[in-house]
Design a protein around this motif. Structure first.
Motif, PDB file in Angstrom:
ATOM      1  N   HIS A 374       0.862  -1.183   0.000  1.00  0.00           N
ATOM      2  CA  HIS A 374       0.000   0.000   0.000  1.00  0.00           C
ATOM      3  C   HIS A 374       0.891   1.222   0.000  1.00  0.00           C
ATOM      4  CE1 HIS A 374      -4.008  -1.406   0.058  1.00  0.00           C
ATOM      5  NE2 HIS A 374      -3.951  -2.011   1.224  1.00  0.00           N
ATOM      6  N   PHE A 375       0.360   2.335  -0.418  1.00  0.00           N
ATOM      7  CA  PHE A 375       1.106   3.573  -0.283  1.00  0.00           C
ATOM      8  C   PHE A 375       0.129   4.683   0.057  1.00  0.00           C
ATOM      9  CE2 PHE A 375      -0.462   4.048  -4.561  1.00  0.00           C
ATOM     10  CZ  PHE A 375      -0.626   5.405  -4.722  1.00  0.00           C
ATOM     11  N   GLY A 376       0.678   5.789   0.537  1.00  0.00           N
ATOM     12  CA  GLY A 376      -0.163   6.910   0.913  1.00  0.00           C
ATOM     13  C   GLY A 376      -0.718   6.726   2.316  1.00  0.00           C
ATOM     14  N   THR A 377      -1.531   7.654   2.727  1.00  0.00           N
ATOM     15  CA  THR A 377      -2.110   7.638   4.071  1.00  0.00           C
ATOM     16  C   THR A 377      -3.338   6.739   4.114  1.00  0.00           C
ATOM     17  OG1 THR A 377      -1.335   9.882   4.495  1.00  0.00           O
ATOM     18  CG2 THR A 377      -3.096   9.057   5.891  1.00  0.00           C
ATOM     19  N   CYS A 378      -3.369   5.864   5.112  1.00  0.00           N
ATOM     20  CA  CYS A 378      -4.536   5.009   5.324  1.00  0.00           C
ATOM     21  C   CYS A 378      -5.439   5.670   6.359  1.00  0.00           C
ATOM     22  CB  CYS A 378      -4.090   3.637   5.811  1.00  0.00           C
ATOM     23  SG  CYS A 378      -5.422   2.603   6.431  1.00  0.00           S
ATOM     24  N   LEU A 379      -6.661   5.964   5.966  1.00  0.00           N
ATOM     25  CA  LEU A 379      -7.642   6.472   6.922  1.00  0.00           C
ATOM     26  C   LEU A 379      -8.375   5.250   7.482  1.00  0.00           C
ATOM     27  CD1 LEU A 379      -8.976   9.581   4.998  1.00  0.00           C
ATOM     28  CD2 LEU A 379      -7.217   9.476   6.740  1.00  0.00           C
ATOM     29  N   PHE A 380      -7.885   4.777   8.614  1.00  0.00           N
ATOM     30  CA  PHE A 380      -8.370   3.531   9.194  1.00  0.00           C
ATOM     31  C   PHE A 380      -9.439   3.826  10.251  1.00  0.00           C
ATOM     32  CE2 PHE A 380      -8.159   0.346  12.604  1.00  0.00           C
ATOM     33  CZ  PHE A 380      -8.454  -0.793  11.874  1.00  0.00           C
ATOM     34  N   PHE A 381     -10.596   3.196  10.078  1.00  0.00           N
ATOM     35  CA  PHE A 381     -11.690   3.355  11.034  1.00  0.00           C
ATOM     36  C   PHE A 381     -11.901   2.052  11.799  1.00  0.00           C
ATOM     37  CE2 PHE A 381     -12.609   6.608   7.897  1.00  0.00           C
ATOM     38  CZ  PHE A 381     -12.978   7.686   8.678  1.00  0.00           C
ATOM     39  N   ARG A 383     -14.189  -0.175  14.803  1.00  0.00           N
ATOM     40  CA  ARG A 383     -15.614  -0.486  14.886  1.00  0.00           C
ATOM     41  C   ARG A 383     -16.451   0.690  15.367  1.00  0.00           C
ATOM     42  NH1 ARG A 383     -17.970  -1.990  19.268  1.00  0.00           N
ATOM     43  NH2 ARG A 383     -16.006  -2.666  20.215  1.00  0.00           N
ATOM     44  N   ARG A 384     -15.849   1.573  16.148  1.00  0.00           N
ATOM     45  CA  ARG A 384     -16.584   2.727  16.675  1.00  0.00           C
ATOM     46  C   ARG A 384     -16.552   3.904  15.700  1.00  0.00           C
ATOM     47  NH1 ARG A 384     -13.546   0.583  20.777  1.00  0.00           N
ATOM     48  NH2 ARG A 384     -14.665  -0.274  22.562  1.00  0.00           N
ATOM     49  N   TYR A 385     -16.019   3.684  14.504  1.00  0.00           N
ATOM     50  CA  TYR A 385     -15.870   4.718  13.479  1.00  0.00           C
ATOM     51  C   TYR A 385     -14.905   5.818  13.925  1.00  0.00           C
ATOM     52  CZ  TYR A 385     -20.080   2.412  11.792  1.00  0.00           C
ATOM     53  OH  TYR A 385     -20.984   1.469  11.368  1.00  0.00           O
ATOM     54  N   GLU A 386     -14.008   5.460  14.849  1.00  0.00           N
ATOM     55  CA  GLU A 386     -12.962   6.387  15.261  1.00  0.00           C
ATOM     56  C   GLU A 386     -11.824   6.316  14.248  1.00  0.00           C
ATOM     57  OE1 GLU A 386     -13.673   5.965  20.094  1.00  0.00           O
ATOM     58  OE2 GLU A 386     -12.180   4.730  19.067  1.00  0.00           O
ATOM     59  N   LEU A 387     -11.304   7.463  13.891  1.00  0.00           N
ATOM     60  CA  LEU A 387     -10.308   7.548  12.829  1.00  0.00           C
ATOM     61  C   LEU A 387      -8.887   7.441  13.374  1.00  0.00           C
ATOM     62  CD1 LEU A 387      -9.468   8.267   9.877  1.00  0.00           C
ATOM     63  CD2 LEU A 387      -9.538  10.655  10.588  1.00  0.00           C
ATOM     64  N   GLU A 388      -8.075   6.622  12.691  1.00  0.00           N
ATOM     65  CA  GLU A 388      -6.638   6.577  12.933  1.00  0.00           C
ATOM     66  C   GLU A 388      -5.952   6.779  11.590  1.00  0.00           C
ATOM     67  OE1 GLU A 388      -5.243   3.306  15.538  1.00  0.00           O
ATOM     68  OE2 GLU A 388      -7.363   2.725  15.594  1.00  0.00           O
ATOM     69  N   VAL A 389      -4.976   7.663  11.550  1.00  0.00           N
ATOM     70  CA  VAL A 389      -4.237   7.931  10.319  1.00  0.00           C
ATOM     71  C   VAL A 389      -2.945   7.127  10.373  1.00  0.00           C
ATOM     72  CG1 VAL A 389      -3.215   9.681   8.846  1.00  0.00           C
ATOM     73  CG2 VAL A 389      -5.226  10.220  10.198  1.00  0.00           C
ATOM     74  N   LEU A 390      -2.827   6.138   9.506  1.00  0.00           N
ATOM     75  CA  LEU A 390      -1.714   5.195   9.555  1.00  0.00           C
ATOM     76  C   LEU A 390      -1.081   5.038   8.173  1.00  0.00           C
ATOM     77  CD1 LEU A 390      -3.657   2.411  11.472  1.00  0.00           C
ATOM     78  CD2 LEU A 390      -2.148   4.093  12.505  1.00  0.00           C
ATOM     79  N   GLU A 391       0.124   4.523   8.158  1.00  0.00           N
ATOM     80  CA  GLU A 391       0.746   4.164   6.882  1.00  0.00           C
ATOM     81  C   GLU A 391       0.212   2.824   6.393  1.00  0.00           C
ATOM     82  OE1 GLU A 391       2.771   5.879   4.757  1.00  0.00           O
ATOM     83  OE2 GLU A 391       2.159   7.487   6.091  1.00  0.00           O
ATOM     84  N   GLU A 392      -0.205   1.985   7.317  1.00  0.00           N
ATOM     85  CA  GLU A 392      -0.740   0.666   6.970  1.00  0.00           C
ATOM     86  C   GLU A 392      -1.745   0.267   8.038  1.00  0.00           C
ATOM     87  OE1 GLU A 392      -1.871  -1.727   5.065  1.00  0.00           O
ATOM     88  OE2 GLU A 392       0.093  -1.997   4.167  1.00  0.00           O
ATOM     89  N   GLN A 393      -2.807  -0.418   7.648  1.00  0.00           N
ATOM     90  CA  GLN A 393      -3.814  -0.825   8.614  1.00  0.00           C
ATOM     91  C   GLN A 393      -3.272  -1.935   9.512  1.00  0.00           C
ATOM     92  OE1 GLN A 393      -4.125  -1.196   5.344  1.00  0.00           O
ATOM     93  NE2 GLN A 393      -4.416  -3.343   4.883  1.00  0.00           N
TER      94      GLN A 393
END
Length: 472
Positions: A374-381, A383-393
């Protein structure tokens, strides 16, 4: 599904193509024991030094070919089963439920579904029947992500449904629906629609690719295939995804193509590019976004890749963003570096949404030896739909045995949420019986229901994404 690996591949620096139809049972067992991949008739490669002979890679080839062979074995019954399921669900829905269905049948007033009607929903559409974007307005910073996900979901439907939805519910102009040719498979496997959002001085074209349909064996084969081509100056790219987008036999990705027979279906990349060029030249204030869910997400980012490869300056300068949801991996580290540079150079926003334990973004396999990253920013949610900004999930390869119990527990909690979300967030988020039934599958195959559109829509609307999308 024919591989068609015998055509000219000189457009690529190197390649590794799998041919499941040439692999027998004992051939597959031998690949786990012996290293000589280049001598296997079901592996077509440019040179021995382009192949990874490690046990891990040979194991992945074994799994990829086995999965493709099994999928093709059940392709016809799977498609028939899917057609029957869709018909029955629509039959119940159009007649107002099971009891009304029986009553209508007894009265001789049974309403039969028409698969080409604007009221007919696909399997994916029946999971989440929402078509309006009531909670978000055009001025809202969440508008583009929410619009992208709704368009990605709508792309699974027929043309009549799309036209009605775009014009009557979204108040946009319906530009067209395109059923596009995959030259290597010799059939139309790629669907995409285009809409035009006219709002004051901001005109935005929306390009949405259809994703993997649940009962389409060819699409699933494309997802699990780990074949690749190395494009000069770009890197190694997923072969199946490129073929679906419009890769041409023998010539690859020419900037311009020869005049084609008008009776032939179009090639996705070229027909979309030409429509956008015409529209953007006629309106110097117009921009466009590209989006897709699942396989559609892979096609969306690859569309941007080929624009960069062809140096389509007009389009790249007017590309507001690429939004993908549950997107599988598409290329190697060299490709990732190439795209980071190009997207930064043209100020293009690329947002890859990944919801919780969704299994598809974790395919194909990724480790230090493998080519797909993967590349770029992963907008990982979560179960609570809380956002984490990661390089990889988290749990990037899905098949970790340590994650099975937590994923099943998470699936149980999501099942419970099906009942309570309407009270927590309002009637717009009410879930039906069919989605509830689909969520129960997560207790057996955790990560599969998480790939559905429902939680991606909820994530874009309920998740805290302001600092990433708010326009200053």
């Amino acid at each position: 599904m024919a591989s068609n690996c015998n055509c000219n591949k000189s457009f690529a620096n190197s390649y590794m193509l799998l041919k499941p139809e040439d692999a027998g049972f004992f051939d597959l067992l031998r690949v786990l024991i012996y290293r000589n991949l280049s001598q296997r008739k079901f592996v077509d490669s440019h040179a021995e030094d382009s192949l990874d002979e490690s046990l891990g890679h040979r194991w992945l080839i074994f799994l990829s070919i086995l999965a493709q062979k099994l999928l093709q074995l059940v392709a016809k019954p799977l498609s028939l089963f899917g057609t029957c399921v869709e018909f029955l669900i629509n039959l119940v829905a159009l007649n107002g439920g099971v009891f009304s269905l029986v009553f209508n049948f007894l009265r001789g007033k049974l309403v039969l579904p028409d698969p080409k009607s604007e009221k007919y929903l696909s399997f994916v559409g029946n999971l989440d029947v929402r078509v309006k974007m009531d909670p978000v307005q055009r001025e809202d910073y969440k508008y583009y992500p929410a619009l992208s996900m709704m368009a990605s979901k709508a792309s699974y439907e027929n043309e009549a449904f799309l036209k009605t939805t775009v014009e009557d519910y979204w108040n946009m102009e319906f530009v067209g629906f395109f059923n596009c040719l995959n030259e290597y498979q010799g059939k139309t496997t790629t669907q995409v629609f285009i809409a035009l959002d006219k709002h004051k001085d901001r005109h935005t074209y929306v390009v949405a690719f259809r994703g993997t349909e649940p009962f389409d064996a060819d699409a699933w084969c494309t997802d699990v295939d780990i074949s690749w081509y190395e494009i000069p100056g770009v890197g190694r790219l997923h072969g199946g995804f490129m073929k679906a987008l419009g890769l041409q036999k023998n010539v690859g990705w020419p900037k311009e193509i020869e005049e084609r027979d008008k009776n032939l279906p179009p090639l996705a990349y070229y027909v979309i590019r030409d429509i956008l060029k015409k529209g953007l030249r006629e309106n110097d204030k117009a921009k466009f976004i590209v989006t897709g869910h699942s396989l559609g997400g892979a096609l969306a980012i690859l569309f941007g890749t080929i624009l960069c490869l062809h140096d389509e300056t007009l389009l790249l300068e007017r590309l507001e963003g690429i939004y993908t949801f549950g997107q599988p991996r598409v290329g190697d580290e060299a490709y990732a570096k190439y795209m980071r540079q190009k997207l930064k150079e043209h100020c293009v926003r690329y947002c890859r949404f990944v919801y919780c334990n969704d299994l598809v973004p974790r395919l194909p396999y990724d480790d230090k030896e493998m080519m797909f990253k993967h590349f770029g920013t992963c907008l990982f949610f979560n179960r609570r739909y809380e956002l984490e900004v990661l390089e990889e999930q988290p749990n990037k390869n899905y098949f970790s045995p340590w994650c099975v119990i937590p994923m099943m527990l998470n699936a149980l909690l999501e099942l419970i949420r099906s009942f309570v979300i309407v009270y927590q967030s309002g009637p717009y988020y009410k879930e039906g019986w069919f989605l509830f039934a689909f969520r129960t599958i997560g207790l057996i195959i955790p990560g599969l229901p998480a790939h559905g559109p429902q939680d991606y829509i909820n994530s874009t609307l309920l998740g805290s994404i302001e600092k990433h999308f708010k326009v200053e």
